[in-house]
Structure formats: structure tokens, C-alpha cells
Design a protein around this motif. Structure first.
Motif, mmCIF file in Angstrom:
data_model
loop_
_atom_site.group_PDB
_atom_site.id
_atom_site.type_symbol
_atom_site.label_atom_id
_atom_site.label_comp_id
_atom_site.label_asym_id
_atom_site.label_seq_id
_atom_site.Cartn_x
_atom_site.Cartn_y
_atom_site.Cartn_z
ATOM 1 N N LYS A 31 0.914 -1.278 -0.039
ATOM 2 C CA LYS A 31 0.055 0.010 0.086
ATOM 3 C C LYS A 31 0.944 1.328 0.004
ATOM 4 C CE LYS A 31 -3.838 -2.177 2.112
ATOM 5 N NZ LYS A 31 -4.738 -2.394 3.481
ATOM 6 N N LEU A 32 1.850 1.195 0.873
ATOM 7 C CA LEU A 32 2.856 2.381 0.766
ATOM 8 C C LEU A 32 3.383 2.502 -0.690
ATOM 9 C CD1 LEU A 32 4.807 1.732 4.113
ATOM 10 C CD2 LEU A 32 3.248 3.611 3.417
ATOM 11 N N ASP A 33 3.765 1.410 -1.603
ATOM 12 C CA ASP A 33 4.317 1.576 -2.972
ATOM 13 C C ASP A 33 3.306 2.334 -3.539
ATOM 14 O OD1 ASP A 33 6.612 0.497 -1.967
ATOM 15 O OD2 ASP A 33 5.849 -1.704 -2.531
ATOM 16 N N GLN A 34 1.983 1.812 -3.604
ATOM 17 C CA GLN A 34 0.810 2.398 -4.069
ATOM 18 C C GLN A 34 0.845 3.979 -3.875
ATOM 19 O OE1 GLN A 34 -2.523 0.047 -3.062
ATOM 20 N NE2 GLN A 34 -1.834 -1.883 -3.992
ATOM 21 N N ALA A 53 -5.881 15.158 -0.689
ATOM 22 C CA ALA A 53 -6.636 13.743 -0.495
ATOM 23 C C ALA A 53 -5.737 12.707 -0.360
ATOM 24 C CB ALA A 53 -7.476 13.547 -1.716
ATOM 25 N N LEU A 54 -4.425 12.759 -1.112
ATOM 26 C CA LEU A 54 -3.560 11.645 -0.765
ATOM 27 C C LEU A 54 -2.951 11.498 0.684
ATOM 28 C CD1 LEU A 54 -1.801 9.103 -1.835
ATOM 29 C CD2 LEU A 54 -0.186 11.113 -2.733
ATOM 30 N N ASP A 55 -2.906 12.837 1.011
ATOM 31 C CA ASP A 55 -2.024 12.992 2.604
ATOM 32 C C ASP A 55 -3.116 12.362 3.442
ATOM 33 O OD1 ASP A 55 0.198 14.093 4.009
ATOM 34 O OD2 ASP A 55 -1.659 14.508 5.244
ATOM 35 N N ARG A 56 -4.488 12.471 3.355
ATOM 36 C CA ARG A 56 -5.423 11.847 4.191
ATOM 37 C C ARG A 56 -5.463 10.322 4.062
ATOM 38 N NH1 ARG A 56 -9.849 16.545 2.778
ATOM 39 N NH2 ARG A 56 -9.074 18.204 4.200
ATOM 40 N N GLU A 57 -5.366 9.891 2.715
ATOM 41 C CA GLU A 57 -5.432 8.423 2.753
ATOM 42 C C GLU A 57 -3.946 7.668 3.357
ATOM 43 O OE1 GLU A 57 -5.948 6.313 -1.042
ATOM 44 O OE2 GLU A 57 -6.398 8.218 -1.875
ATOM 45 N N VAL A 59 -2.423 9.073 5.890
ATOM 46 C CA VAL A 59 -2.640 9.087 7.542
ATOM 47 C C VAL A 59 -3.437 8.072 7.954
ATOM 48 C CG1 VAL A 59 -3.898 10.497 9.379
ATOM 49 C CG2 VAL A 59 -2.299 11.701 7.535
ATOM 50 N N GLU A 60 -4.623 7.593 7.296
ATOM 51 C CA GLU A 60 -5.395 6.694 7.788
ATOM 52 C C GLU A 60 -4.725 5.302 7.448
ATOM 53 O OE1 GLU A 60 -8.652 6.563 8.747
ATOM 54 O OE2 GLU A 60 -8.086 8.565 9.150
ATOM 55 N N LEU A 61 -3.866 5.141 6.699
ATOM 56 C CA LEU A 61 -3.164 3.829 6.370
ATOM 57 C C LEU A 61 -2.276 3.706 7.488
ATOM 58 C CD1 LEU A 61 -2.002 1.540 4.762
ATOM 59 C CD2 LEU A 61 -0.599 3.151 3.829
ATOM 60 N N VAL A 62 -1.361 4.611 8.005
ATOM 61 C CA VAL A 62 -0.521 4.470 8.802
ATOM 62 C C VAL A 62 -1.254 4.539 10.342
ATOM 63 C CG1 VAL A 62 1.306 5.969 10.414
ATOM 64 C CG2 VAL A 62 1.206 5.886 7.914
ATOM 65 N N ARG A 63 -2.337 5.173 10.504
ATOM 66 C CA ARG A 63 -3.037 5.045 11.636
ATOM 67 C C ARG A 63 -3.689 3.563 11.868
ATOM 68 N NH1 ARG A 63 -7.472 9.461 11.798
ATOM 69 N NH2 ARG A 63 -5.681 10.565 12.054
ATOM 70 N N TYR A 79 9.735 6.466 0.062
ATOM 71 C CA TYR A 79 8.949 6.873 1.030
ATOM 72 C C TYR A 79 8.911 8.243 1.467
ATOM 73 C CZ TYR A 79 7.701 1.849 0.795
ATOM 74 O OH TYR A 79 7.185 0.568 0.526
ATOM 75 N N SER A 80 10.044 8.880 1.452
ATOM 76 C CA SER A 80 10.262 10.158 2.207
ATOM 77 C C SER A 80 9.465 11.059 1.180
ATOM 78 C CB SER A 80 11.922 10.552 2.106
ATOM 79 O OG SER A 80 12.306 10.600 0.729
ATOM 80 N N GLU A 81 9.185 10.784 -0.021
ATOM 81 C CA GLU A 81 8.666 11.780 -0.870
ATOM 82 C C GLU A 81 7.129 11.976 -0.495
ATOM 83 O OE1 GLU A 81 8.732 10.539 -4.963
ATOM 84 O OE2 GLU A 81 10.718 9.676 -4.755
ATOM 85 N N ILE A 82 6.461 10.984 0.047
ATOM 86 C CA ILE A 82 5.206 11.344 0.722
ATOM 87 C C ILE A 82 4.989 11.331 2.155
ATOM 88 C CG2 ILE A 82 4.246 9.958 -1.171
ATOM 89 C CD1 ILE A 82 3.734 7.377 0.707
ATOM 90 N N GLY A 83 6.313 11.650 2.888
ATOM 91 C CA GLY A 83 6.414 11.938 4.337
ATOM 92 C C GLY A 83 6.472 10.753 5.145
ATOM 93 N N ILE A 84 6.819 9.655 4.529
ATOM 94 C CA ILE A 84 6.855 8.282 5.564
ATOM 95 C C ILE A 84 8.270 8.482 6.059
ATOM 96 C CG2 ILE A 84 6.778 5.708 5.689
ATOM 97 C CD1 ILE A 84 3.906 7.177 5.759
#
Length: 255
Positions: A31-34, A53-57, A59-63, A79-84
Motif C-alpha cells: 500500500k505504501l508503494d501504491q 486527499a492523498l495525504d489523508r489516505e 494518514v489513515e493507512l499509518v493510523r 517513501y520520504s517523498e510522501i512523508g513516510i
């Protein structure tokens, strides 16, 4: 022959069972790859809604991911590109930073999501990098959104910083007792030439005021509010206030 079939059947069951476990345990990774693929597909325009919208997705994934899933994730550079990034401590193996909010603000600082994107920028700019803590970004945010949905978090950040400033100045007043050089440098910008006692009173007052504002606006749970009220605010008001360590910008030093 029957024994051989039983053996083969057992091996097949073990193999497919293992494969199923691997797929399940790596679902978080997939899912992180996606999410990375989704991010890279977003056009670079002033329309920042897809980023939000992607950031909210994310957040929900990590949470919602279980700890067992999170510890199996290999944190790849992209992953650092999306803040992970790697989490803090053994109980948070994966952490999400609001990088997409910051990017959204860079693309369009006056979008319909400005309240959120400016918050991310203000929080980032207030933390020390090559210099000391700067509270002006937080104060500027509150001038624009004093009653905003994220104002409580900003007041709370200010309260923590003023509490830590109080501790640093008190350490200096006590001839550096319990103070690390990095902790002092972290708040150097906020330390004035006024007598230490006066600076201690002022930083303590500001810390208390900002905790009270944060609690007033907070939509957090009653348990969290009570924990802050009794564990931090009442301690700050106490004449015998003590605090073991710092939790903001530097994270160094003991009281």
C-alpha cells in the motif's frame, strides 16, 4: 505411497500458508508503494486537492496499520517523498510527517486548504535546524487562524516551547546545572539580556497561558485534556515545578 502424498500435501499447505502470511504481512508495504505511485502521478499544478486527499489516505493507512504490519516494512528512500520515515522509539516503527501539506502550500499558498497547509509550514519553520527555535511562524499562524481547527495544536506547541525555555533559563540561572550546550543553543534566539529571574517569570506565564488556550480549543478526549491539565498545567503553576527532560525542539537536558 500414501505417506508420500501426506508429506507432499503437508509441504504444499506449509508453502501456501507461508505465502499467504507473507502477502498479508507485506500488504502495508504494498500500500505504501501504491501511495508513492499515486503521488508521482499527480500533476504539478495549483490544484492541490489531490495532494491533500492523498495525504489523508496516508494518514489513515499509518493510523490503522497494526504494529505487526509496521515492523515488517522496509523503509525505502522513495517513501520520504510522501512523508513516510522511520518512527521514534520502538513502539512507532513508521511515522508520517505532513510533507504533502508543505508541498501543497508551496504549489498554492492561497488554496482552499491554506489553513492546513500553513499549519504544516509553521510547525516546520518553528523547529530548530541550523539555528535556534523560532516562534514567529507559530504566532503568525495564530494571528490568521486564532480559532481555527488546528489552533489548539499551535497553542500547545507554543506552551511546550515556553516551558522548555523556562527550564533552560532556570538552568542558566543555576550556573548551568543540568544544562547541555545543545539545549541552550536550541533556545538561544529566545534568551534575552534581561535578568534570568524576569525571563523565567515571563516564559512560565506564557507557557501557562498557551496551555490554557490549547485546552479551551482542544477537541481531544477528556482523558487527554485531564492529563495535560494535571500532568503539565498544574505542574507549571506549582511553586515547586520540576520537569525531567525536554520534549520540544532539542529533546536534550534534565531538570
Amino acid at each position: 505411497m500414501s505417506k508420500l502424498l501426506i508429506l507432499i500435501s503437508g509441504l504444499l499447505i506449509s508453502f501456501f500458508g507461508y505465502a499467504g502470511t507473507q502477502t498479508k504481512s507485506n500488504s502495508y508495504q504494498a500500500k505504501l508503494d501504491q501511495m508513492v505511485a499515486k503521488y508521482r502521478a499527480i500533476p504539478v499544478t495549483e490544484d492541490v486537492a489531490p495532494l491533500i486527499a492523498l495525504d489523508r489516505e496516508i494518514v489513515e493507512l499509518v493510523r490503522n496499520a497494526s504494529f505487526d504490519e509496521a515492523v515488517t516494512v522496509q523503509l525505502r528512500p522513495e517513501y520520504s517523498e510522501i512523508g513516510i520515515e522511520e518512527g521514534v522509539g520502538e513502539h512507532i516503527p513508521v511515522y508520517h510527517y505532513g510533507f504533502l501539506w508543505i508541498e501543497a502550500h508551496k504549489r498554492n499558498p492561497h488554496s482552499a486548504f491554506r489553513e492546513d497547509t500553513l499549519f504544516a509550514v509553521a510547525m516546520r519553520d518553528s523547529e530548530p535546524n541550523d539555528s535556534s527555535v523560532d516562534l514567529q511562524p507559530l504566532e503568525a499562524y495564530l494571528k490568521e487562524y486564532p480559532q481555527g481547527s488546528l489552533a489548539s495544536s499551535v497553542y500547545f506547541a507554543l506552551a511546550n516551547h515556553y516551558r522548555d525555555l523556562y527550564l533552560v533559563v532556570r538552568g542558566l540561572a543555576n550556573k548551568g546545572k543540568g544544562q547541555g550546550e545543545m539545549a541552550v543553543n536550541c533556545y538561544q534566539r529566545l534568551i534575552s539580556k534581561k535578568p534570568y529571574e524576569e525571563q523565567m517569570r515571563e516564559s512560565r506565564r506564557l507557557s501557562i497561558e498557551n496551555y490554557e488556550k490549547a485546552l479551551k480549543l482542544s477537541t481531544g478526549s477528556a482523558v487527554w485534556k485531564e492529563g495535560i491539565r494535571t500532568g503539565v498545567l498544574e505542574e507549571m503553576k506549582s511553586e515547586n515545578f520540576r520537569w525531567n527532560g525536554y520534549v520540544t525542539g532539542c529533546g536534550l537536558g534534565n531538570d
